[in-house]
Design a protein around this motif. Sequence first.
Motif, PDB file in Angstrom:
ATOM      1  N   ASN A   4       4.293   7.854 -12.361  1.00 13.93           N
ATOM      2  CA  ASN A   4       6.164   7.267 -12.978  1.00 13.93           C
ATOM      3  C   ASN A   4       6.837   6.585 -11.516  1.00 13.93           C
ATOM      4  O   ASN A   4       7.180   5.981 -12.234  1.00 13.93           O
ATOM      5  CB  ASN A   4       6.295   8.801 -13.357  1.00 13.93           C
ATOM      6  CG  ASN A   4       7.005   7.787 -14.973  1.00 13.93           C
ATOM      7  OD1 ASN A   4       6.486   7.115 -15.579  1.00 13.93           O
ATOM      8  ND2 ASN A   4       8.776   8.974 -14.323  1.00 13.93           N
ATOM      9  N   ALA A   5       6.838   6.745 -10.592  1.00  9.24           N
ATOM     10  CA  ALA A   5       7.459   6.744  -9.588  1.00  9.24           C
ATOM     11  C   ALA A   5       7.371   5.151  -9.396  1.00  9.24           C
ATOM     12  O   ALA A   5       8.097   4.176  -9.194  1.00  9.24           O
ATOM     13  CB  ALA A   5       7.635   7.122  -8.205  1.00  9.24           C
ATOM     14  N   ARG A   6       5.653   4.735  -8.982  1.00  7.61           N
ATOM     15  CA  ARG A   6       5.166   3.425  -8.782  1.00  7.61           C
ATOM     16  C   ARG A   6       5.286   2.808  -9.997  1.00  7.61           C
ATOM     17  O   ARG A   6       5.925   1.102  -9.686  1.00  7.61           O
ATOM     18  CB  ARG A   6       3.782   3.771  -9.357  1.00  7.61           C
ATOM     19  CG  ARG A   6       3.365   2.383  -7.850  1.00  7.61           C
ATOM     20  CD  ARG A   6       1.605   2.716  -7.942  1.00  7.61           C
ATOM     21  NE  ARG A   6       1.119   3.531  -8.929  1.00  7.61           N
ATOM     22  CZ  ARG A   6       0.203   4.717  -9.349  1.00  7.61           C
ATOM     23  NH1 ARG A   6       0.577   5.843  -8.233  1.00  7.61           N
ATOM     24  NH2 ARG A   6      -0.347   5.067 -10.065  1.00  7.61           N
ATOM     25  N   SER A  22       0.621  -1.053   0.067  1.00  4.93           N
ATOM     26  CA  SER A  22      -0.173  -0.090  -0.061  1.00  4.93           C
ATOM     27  C   SER A  22       0.862   0.920   0.192  1.00  4.93           C
ATOM     28  O   SER A  22       0.742   2.698  -0.544  1.00  4.93           O
ATOM     29  CB  SER A  22      -0.755   0.258   1.466  1.00  4.93           C
ATOM     30  OG  SER A  22      -0.384   0.112   2.637  1.00  4.93           O
ATOM     31  N   ASP A  23       2.238   1.375   0.692  1.00  2.00           N
ATOM     32  CA  ASP A  23       2.720   2.162   0.529  1.00  2.00           C
ATOM     33  C   ASP A  23       3.309   2.910  -0.866  1.00  2.00           C
ATOM     34  O   ASP A  23       3.842   3.489  -0.639  1.00  2.00           O
ATOM     35  CB  ASP A  23       4.152   1.970   1.647  1.00  2.00           C
ATOM     36  CG  ASP A  23       3.525   1.744   3.045  1.00  2.00           C
ATOM     37  OD1 ASP A  23       3.218   2.395   3.695  1.00  2.00           O
ATOM     38  OD2 ASP A  23       4.514   1.495   3.722  1.00  2.00           O
ATOM     39  N   LEU A  24       3.131   1.112  -1.788  1.00  2.02           N
ATOM     40  CA  LEU A  24       4.397   1.301  -2.979  1.00  2.02           C
ATOM     41  C   LEU A  24       3.059   2.370  -3.999  1.00  2.02           C
ATOM     42  O   LEU A  24       3.202   2.600  -4.557  1.00  2.02           O
ATOM     43  CB  LEU A  24       4.759   0.150  -3.618  1.00  2.02           C
ATOM     44  CG  LEU A  24       5.195   0.324  -4.582  1.00  2.02           C
ATOM     45  CD1 LEU A  24       6.924   0.736  -4.571  1.00  2.02           C
ATOM     46  CD2 LEU A  24       5.641  -1.109  -5.467  1.00  2.02           C
ATOM     47  N   ALA A  49       8.592   0.489   1.760  1.00  2.00           N
ATOM     48  CA  ALA A  49       8.316   1.379  -0.110  1.00  2.00           C
ATOM     49  C   ALA A  49       8.587   2.834   0.801  1.00  2.00           C
ATOM     50  O   ALA A  49       7.545   2.834   1.923  1.00  2.00           O
ATOM     51  CB  ALA A  49       7.623   0.905  -0.651  1.00  2.00           C
ATOM     52  N   PHE A  50       9.036   3.798   0.628  1.00  2.00           N
ATOM     53  CA  PHE A  50       9.123   4.864   0.917  1.00  2.00           C
ATOM     54  C   PHE A  50       9.095   6.330   0.401  1.00  2.00           C
ATOM     55  O   PHE A  50      10.484   5.935  -0.239  1.00  2.00           O
ATOM     56  CB  PHE A  50       9.662   4.457   2.611  1.00  2.00           C
ATOM     57  CG  PHE A  50      10.816   4.529   2.940  1.00  2.00           C
ATOM     58  CD1 PHE A  50      12.280   6.033   2.788  1.00  2.00           C
ATOM     59  CD2 PHE A  50      11.848   3.382   2.466  1.00  2.00           C
ATOM     60  CE1 PHE A  50      13.437   5.204   2.503  1.00  2.00           C
ATOM     61  CE2 PHE A  50      12.796   3.297   2.716  1.00  2.00           C
ATOM     62  CZ  PHE A  50      13.968   4.007   2.510  1.00  2.00           C
ATOM     63  N   ARG A  51       9.540   7.269   0.777  1.00  3.95           N
ATOM     64  CA  ARG A  51      10.235   9.179  -0.219  1.00  3.95           C
ATOM     65  C   ARG A  51      10.830   9.114   0.906  1.00  3.95           C
ATOM     66  O   ARG A  51      10.331   8.735   2.350  1.00  3.95           O
ATOM     67  CB  ARG A  51       8.737   9.467  -0.097  1.00  3.95           C
ATOM     68  CG  ARG A  51       8.945  11.120  -0.194  1.00  3.95           C
ATOM     69  CD  ARG A  51       8.163  12.185  -0.613  1.00  3.95           C
ATOM     70  NE  ARG A  51       8.556  13.811  -0.546  1.00  3.95           N
ATOM     71  CZ  ARG A  51       7.486  14.194  -0.923  1.00  3.95           C
ATOM     72  NH1 ARG A  51       6.829  14.566  -1.116  1.00  3.95           N
ATOM     73  NH2 ARG A  51       8.553  15.020  -1.542  1.00  3.95           N
ATOM     74  N   LYS A  52      12.328   9.082   0.486  1.00  2.00           N
ATOM     75  CA  LYS A  52      13.094   9.932   1.266  1.00  2.00           C
ATOM     76  C   LYS A  52      13.392  11.288   1.238  1.00  2.00           C
ATOM     77  O   LYS A  52      13.351  11.832   0.532  1.00  2.00           O
ATOM     78  CB  LYS A  52      14.427   8.816   0.420  1.00  2.00           C
ATOM     79  CG  LYS A  52      16.058   8.731   0.934  1.00  2.00           C
ATOM     80  CD  LYS A  52      16.432   8.432   0.446  1.00  2.00           C
ATOM     81  CE  LYS A  52      17.696   8.720   1.283  1.00  2.00           C
ATOM     82  NZ  LYS A  52      18.985   7.978   0.901  1.00  2.00           N
ATOM     83  N   VAL A  91      13.331   1.487  -1.795  1.00  2.00           N
ATOM     84  CA  VAL A  91      12.025   0.136  -2.169  1.00  2.00           C
ATOM     85  C   VAL A  91      13.030  -0.790  -1.622  1.00  2.00           C
ATOM     86  O   VAL A  91      13.753  -0.921  -2.026  1.00  2.00           O
ATOM     87  CB  VAL A  91      11.496  -0.211  -3.655  1.00  2.00           C
ATOM     88  CG1 VAL A  91      10.589  -1.733  -2.743  1.00  2.00           C
ATOM     89  CG2 VAL A  91      10.410   0.597  -3.836  1.00  2.00           C
ATOM     90  N   PHE A  92      12.926  -1.016  -0.111  1.00  2.00           N
ATOM     91  CA  PHE A  92      14.147  -2.731   0.427  1.00  2.00           C
ATOM     92  C   PHE A  92      13.270  -3.866   0.035  1.00  2.00           C
ATOM     93  O   PHE A  92      12.208  -3.888   0.614  1.00  2.00           O
ATOM     94  CB  PHE A  92      14.504  -2.670   2.220  1.00  2.00           C
ATOM     95  CG  PHE A  92      14.931  -0.869   2.816  1.00  2.00           C
ATOM     96  CD1 PHE A  92      15.771  -0.085   1.867  1.00  2.00           C
ATOM     97  CD2 PHE A  92      14.545  -0.849   3.998  1.00  2.00           C
ATOM     98  CE1 PHE A  92      15.915   1.032   2.553  1.00  2.00           C
ATOM     99  CE2 PHE A  92      14.764   0.101   4.402  1.00  2.00           C
ATOM    100  CZ  PHE A  92      15.838   1.210   3.611  1.00  2.00           C
ATOM    101  N   TYR A  93      14.819  -4.600  -0.887  1.00  2.00           N
ATOM    102  CA  TYR A  93      14.076  -5.904  -1.000  1.00  2.00           C
ATOM    103  C   TYR A  93      15.054  -6.794  -0.475  1.00  2.00           C
ATOM    104  O   TYR A  93      15.813  -7.085  -0.481  1.00  2.00           O
ATOM    105  CB  TYR A  93      13.877  -5.845  -2.167  1.00  2.00           C
ATOM    106  CG  TYR A  93      15.060  -5.437  -2.764  1.00  2.00           C
ATOM    107  CD1 TYR A  93      15.275  -7.002  -3.567  1.00  2.00           C
ATOM    108  CD2 TYR A  93      15.307  -4.637  -3.145  1.00  2.00           C
ATOM    109  CE1 TYR A  93      16.335  -6.787  -4.455  1.00  2.00           C
ATOM    110  CE2 TYR A  93      16.314  -4.320  -4.020  1.00  2.00           C
ATOM    111  CZ  TYR A  93      17.221  -5.127  -5.051  1.00  2.00           C
ATOM    112  OH  TYR A  93      18.202  -5.085  -5.521  1.00  2.00           O
TER     113      TYR A  93
END
Length: 104
Positions: A20-22, A12-14, A79-82, A64-66
């Motif tokens: 465009n970022a998505r 949901s964060d993503l 997933a977050f905005r930095k 996005v950490f994976y």
Amino acid sequence: MKPVRFLGSSQSDLKEFPANARRIAGYQLSRLQQGIEPTDWKPMPSVGKGVYEIRIHEECEFRVFYVTKHADAIFVLHAFRKKTQQTRKADIELGKQRLKELGG
């Protein structure tokens, strides 16, 4: 092809990323599914062993950490905005917590 599995609120964060970022995040995750490295990534040992981040440079920065080390899936931890040059401690801690829940 490995499936992508999202932990916690990462999906949901993503979905909250700008369009465009998505799209870029989805493309980079599909590269991972095909066994190809993302075009812009770096290891995140501060989160845990085997954790990486996809770096997205749009009107602002997104991450996005994976984890790919599990044979059954690619796991998206966070997933977050930095908002600053350095990754916030809260984002690192959340990634660590979700990695721990995964058993890593």
